[in-house]
Each structure stands twice: as structure tokens, then as C-alpha cells.
Design an enzyme around this catalytic site. Structure first.
Site, PDB file in Angstrom:
ATOM      1  N   GLU A  63      -8.158  -5.759   1.265  1.00 34.68           N
ATOM      2  CA  GLU A  63      -7.529  -5.230   2.482  1.00 34.68           C
ATOM      3  C   GLU A  63      -8.500  -4.323   3.231  1.00 34.68           C
ATOM      4  O   GLU A  63      -8.640  -4.398   4.454  1.00 34.68           O
ATOM      5  CB  GLU A  63      -6.257  -4.471   2.114  1.00 34.68           C
ATOM      6  N   THR A  93      -3.880   3.494   1.453  1.00 33.57           N
ATOM      7  CA  THR A  93      -4.880   3.791   2.482  1.00 33.57           C
ATOM      8  C   THR A  93      -6.235   3.325   1.972  1.00 33.57           C
ATOM      9  O   THR A  93      -6.511   3.382   0.768  1.00 33.57           O
ATOM     10  CB  THR A  93      -4.895   5.290   2.838  1.00 33.57           C
ATOM     11  N   GLN A  94      -7.081   2.832   2.889  1.00 27.62           N
ATOM     12  CA  GLN A  94      -8.379   2.277   2.523  1.00 27.62           C
ATOM     13  C   GLN A  94      -9.498   2.930   3.327  1.00 27.62           C
ATOM     14  O   GLN A  94      -9.310   3.262   4.497  1.00 27.62           O
ATOM     15  CB  GLN A  94      -8.433   0.764   2.769  1.00 27.62           C
ATOM     16  N   GLY A 153       1.806   2.223   4.944  1.00 29.31           N
ATOM     17  CA  GLY A 153       2.922   2.989   4.438  1.00 29.31           C
ATOM     18  C   GLY A 153       2.774   3.329   2.969  1.00 29.31           C
ATOM     19  O   GLY A 153       3.235   4.380   2.514  1.00 29.31           O
ATOM     20  N   ALA A 154       2.125   2.426   2.199  1.00 28.44           N
ATOM     21  CA  ALA A 154       2.030   2.631   0.756  1.00 28.44           C
ATOM     22  C   ALA A 154       0.603   2.848   0.264  1.00 28.44           C
ATOM     23  O   ALA A 154       0.410   3.307  -0.853  1.00 28.44           O
ATOM     24  CB  ALA A 154       2.647   1.437   0.022  1.00 28.44           C
TER      25      ALA A 154
END
Length: 510
Positions: A174, A219-220, A216-217
């Protein structure tokens, strides 16, 4: 008598010769026009289509992409042509109502059948990538997560597209695909020409942007380190795009998306209370009631789970930005680092380098707070704005932003404080490097996110077709044009000479 016969013969021959020359000239003109039109008529558009569904933790969006079949350095030149947002929550919420998945997917899939030409439906690939919401469901109940994916796959297979599967993509994927998207849209993969020698400027293609993605769940963070040394192999990914190799650092923090981070903070702060939580991350006058079981239902809050003397608790907002930020900072463990540099929770992070594009929830929150101008506001300006915003009374805020859903409106204070805390304390952006962060929603009409990068990477596996060519080869086309032009010119010259100087043609007969 003989003179008269000779004159009639000359007139007869002259008339027939002129008719032949006229027909030849007309035929030559027609041939020239026919060859020119045939060779230069527009070729049919030779394009491919691809469909990617982004199944996030809070919602699902469908994107349709288009690219020429003749690829550029083995990677398709991909453009977004349509976005369709599905109505409803993320697919992980359908784990207990699988029968509704068909209805959920239908409107956007029908839209896709209308956008993609019917003749290309069977060769158009469809991919569904599920992100952090499904990662959490898999942690909680792997069998249930697989059941949801099977139901989604069954529904998507009903359409006459080339369905390629529904899967949960990793956090590293992602992050990396988001990095590809930003740099592709900004033209960072294209080599620029030096006007003096018309050679590619090698340095220009290497100055890529980093990518900051907030969902929402999870972070990258993804970027190319300056020294290209990545101490943690699990954080290294390698790509080949447009004839170049790239080694990027990427890490995904599951449970540190803004929604799950808020859950963690509440689960931490509710301990030691009597069921009433006076929370500085919510506006003065804001009140809501939450079930303890709902708070602990996420794998992200399990580490804070305690037996409490109440089943519900009340949140009462106090609206203090500085106190809110101090509460958020307790979510980041920066006490130990087994590497030369770390972000938080002992995760390796190379020294930050270059510009960064921040998108998804970063952009939506900052856009609401009016921080998305071309020049990123300073930390001091953002802090002042956040202090004023968080201290605004809830009733006053509702009146001013009446068109915003209360759930979103009530969380902007926390979300803004969380973003600043994550970037400054989590990733260690400084006053100098802060100005290198650019909040992005769309670039050239394409959404910034992981799906376009996913599509770009997948086009490396789609063989390029031979370019459509003109009906005639270049040599044949030139030969025919010259031949018919010479016939036309010769016919005109002979006709003019014969008309004005017929004696040259009959002198031998005199």
C-alpha cells in the site's frame, strides 16, 4: 480531297488523344487523393482498460484506468478516467451480512460496464485490493476474512470482465504503490532532455517525492533514502518502472490510522475514570456515549483492555489542543531503537530526504482546516489555528459547519492534532523539513492513492502489443505518390503542348 481526309484524321486523332490525356490526368488525381486519404486516415484507438477497487477500512472506491497498448519502456501510460464511490462502509463490516455484498457492489460495477466499451469487457482486468480494515479482520478471525473475500470474488465474477482476484494487500505494498502514484503523476519517472545535447538529464529522474498515506486503520511512509541504505530488509522494496530501478524504504503502521488511533487514545484514557471522560481532543460542550465493548472490539485496543465497573462511558469535550497533543504523544513509544534511526515503536526509519506528498486523510483533514494552500503553513501557524479551532464551542461549530456530518466534525480537532503529532514526533519532521510536506488530493484529475500505482506496476505483466500501422509501408506510399504525380504532370504538359502547338505532333505527317 486528300487534304480534307488528312484534316479529318488529324481532328479525330487530336480529339481522342485529348480525351485519353484528360482521363489519365483525372485518374492520376483520383489515385493521389485515394492513396493520401487511405494512408493518412486516423487509426482506431488501440487502448487497454483496467479496474481497481480500493476496499478501505471505512469505504470502497472503484477506479477505471486507461492506457495505450503500445507501452513506454515496458510500463503502460495509465490515466484515471472514472471514480465511483460505493455507498456503505468498508467490506470488513459485511462479515456478518454477506448476502448484502452483491447489492453493495452492483452500482459501481454497472457503471464500469457502461464506461468500458463492451467489445473490451472480456479483456479488461478487475482487481480488488483490501487494506487495513481487512488486515484487522484477518488478525481477529482469519476464516471470516477469507469468507468475505470469497463472497466479494463471487460477486465480481458475475460480470463479463477479466476478474483477477480479490486479496488483502500488505501495508508495504500500500505504501509503495502510493509512492509510485505520486511520482508518476508528478512526472518524476520521465527523463528530461538537456537542450544542449539532447541527452537525458540523469539527475532529474532520481529526485522522487516521498509518500505519506493516512487511512482510517493504518498509515504509511515511503521514500527513497539519500544513502540508499535500509537497515531493516523487511522495509525495502524494489521496482523497475520506465527503464529504471528504484529501491524504496516503506513501512505501514497498522492501528495508527486516524480512526484506530482515536480508539487507542480513548481506551488508554478511560482507565481510572468513573465512566466520564473529560477529553481535550473534543470541543467544549460536546458529549457522546460509547459502549466499552465497542471500544475493545478492535485488535488495536486489546493492549489497553481492562475490566471496568461500567458498560458505557460518556465523553465530555474540554477543547484544549496542547493537552490533546500530550495525550496523543503517549501512543508513540520512542524509548528504544535497535537501529541507527527510528520512528516510533522501535521501527527503523532512515533520515528523511526530499519532498513528501501527504494524501488520503492527511489531505481531507488539512483541507477542512484550510492548510492545503500551495505553500505549507509553518508549524507555529498550524499550532495557533489548531488551538483556536479546538477551543471553539461545539454548538457554535455546528452552526457554522451545518453541512458537515457531526461524526466527522467532532473528530477534526483530534485528527488535526494527531497528524501534527505523527509527523513531528512520530516521523521527526523538523522546522526545516516541514516545508517539504505538500498535502495532495488530486494531481491532473487523478486521485492520489495506492490504486494507480498498483495498476502501473501490474501493467508490467501485460505484454505490449505491436503498434497499429498504416495500410501501406512508407516506401510503397512514396513510390505510388511519385508515380501518380509524374503521370499527372506528364499528362498536363503533353495536353498543353498538344492543344497550343499541334503542328509539332503532325509535322511528320505533312
Amino acid at each position: 480531297m486528300e487534304d480534307r481526309k488528312e484534316s479529318e484524321l488529324k481532328n479525330f486523332c487530336s480529339r481522342n488523344i485529348l480525351i485519353i490525356l484528360g482521363f489519365s490526368s483525372i485518374a492520376a488525381v483520383i489515385a493521389l487523393i485515394a492513396v493520401g486519404l487511405t494512408q493518412n486516415k486516423p487509426l482506431p484507438e488501440n487502448v487497454k482498460y483496467g479496474i481497481v477497487l480500493d476496499a478501505g477500512s471505512s469505504h470502497t472506491s472503484l477506479y477505471i484506468y486507461k492506457w495505450p497498448a503500445e507501452k513506454e519502456n515496458d510500463t503502460g501510460v495509465v490515466h484515471q478516467i472514472t471514480e465511483c464511490k460505493l455507498k456503505g462502509p468498508g467490506i470488513s463490516r459485511y462479515a456478518q451480512k454477506l448476502s448484502e455484498i452483491d447489492i453493495y457492489l452492483t452500482p459501481c460495477m454497472v457503471r464500469a460496464t457502461q464506461v468500458v466499451p463492451q467489445s473490451q469487457h472480456q479483456e479488461t482486468p478487475v482487481y480488488l485490493g483490501a487494506t487495513a480494515g481487512m488486515r484487522l479482520l484477518r488478525i481477529e478471525n482469519e476464516q471470516l476474512a477469507n469468507t468475505v473475500l470469497i463472497a466479494v470474488a463471487r460477486s465480481l465474477s458475475k460480470y463479463h470482465f477479466d476478474f483477477q482476484g480479490a486479496r488483502i494487500i500488505t501495508g508495504q505494498e500500500e505504501g509503495a504503490y502510493g509512492w509510485i502514484t505520486i511520482n508518476y503523476l508528478l512526472g518524476k519517472f520521465s527523463q528530461k532532455l538537456n537542450w544542449l545535447n539532447l541527452k537525458p538529464n540523469e539527475g532529474s529522474a532520481l529526485e522522487t517525492y516521498g509518500a505519506l498515506d493516512l487511512g482510517g486503520a493504518s498509515t504509511q511512509i515511503t521514500f527513497v533514502p539519500q544513502n540508499k541504505k535500509i537497515e531493516s530488509p523487511s522495509n525495502a522494496l524494489h521496482f523497475r518502472l520506465y527503464g529504471r530501478d528504484y529501491s524504496v524504504y516503506t513501512h505501514s503502521f497498522l492501528c495508527y490510522g486516524k480512526d484506530q488511533a482515536l480508539r487507542q487514545k480513548l481506551a488508554k484514557d478511560i482507565q481510572g475514570t468513573n465512566g466520564i471522560l473529560r477529553d481535550p481532543c473534543f470541543h467544549p460542550g460536546y458529549e457522546t456515549v460509547m459502549n466499552v465493548s465497542d471500544l475493545y472490539s478492535s485488535p488495536c485496543t486489546k493492549k489497553f483492555e481492562r475490566t471496568l465497573p461500567f458498560d458505557q462511558f460518556q465523553i465530555q469535550g474540554t477543547g484544549n489542543y496542547q493537552q490533546c497533543r500530550q495525550s496523543i504523544l503517549q501512543l508513540f513509544n520512542t524509548s528504544s531503537c535497535p537501529y541507527s534511526h527510528c520512528s516510533f515503536n522501535g521501527v527503523f526509519l532512515p533520515p528523511l530526504h526530499g519532498d513528501f506528498g501527504a494524501f488520503s486523510a492527511y489531505y481531507y483533514v488539512m483541507e477542512f482546516l484550510n492548510f492545503t494552500s500551495e505553500e505549507t503553513p509553518s508549524q507555529e501557524e498550524m499550532t495557533d489555528t489548531m488551538e483556536k479551532f479546538c477551543s471553539q464551542p461545539w454548538e457554535e461549530l455546528k452552526t457554522y459547519f451545518g453541512d458537515v456530518k457531526e461524526k466527522y466534525l467532532s473528530e477534526y480537532c483530534f485528527s488535526g492534532a494527531y497528524i501534527l503529532s505523527l509527523l513531528l514526533s512520530g516521523y521527526h519532521f523538523t522546522a526545516d523539513s516541514w516545508k517539504n510536506i505538500h498535502f495532495m488530493g488530486k494531481i491532473q484529475s487523478s486521485n492520489v492513492g495506492w490504486t494507480l500505482g498498483y495498476m502501473l506496476n501490474l501493467t508490467n505483466m501485460i505484454p505490449a502489443e505491436e503498434p497499429l500501422s498504416a495500410p501501406l509501408s512508407h516506401a510503397t506510399y512514396i513510390f505510388l505518390m511519385v508515380l501518380f504525380s509524374l503521370i499527372l504532370v506528364a499528362g498536363v504538359i503533353v495536353g498543353v503542348c498538344f492543344f497550343y502547338k499541334p503542328s509539332y505532333f503532325w509535322k511528320d505527317m505533312v
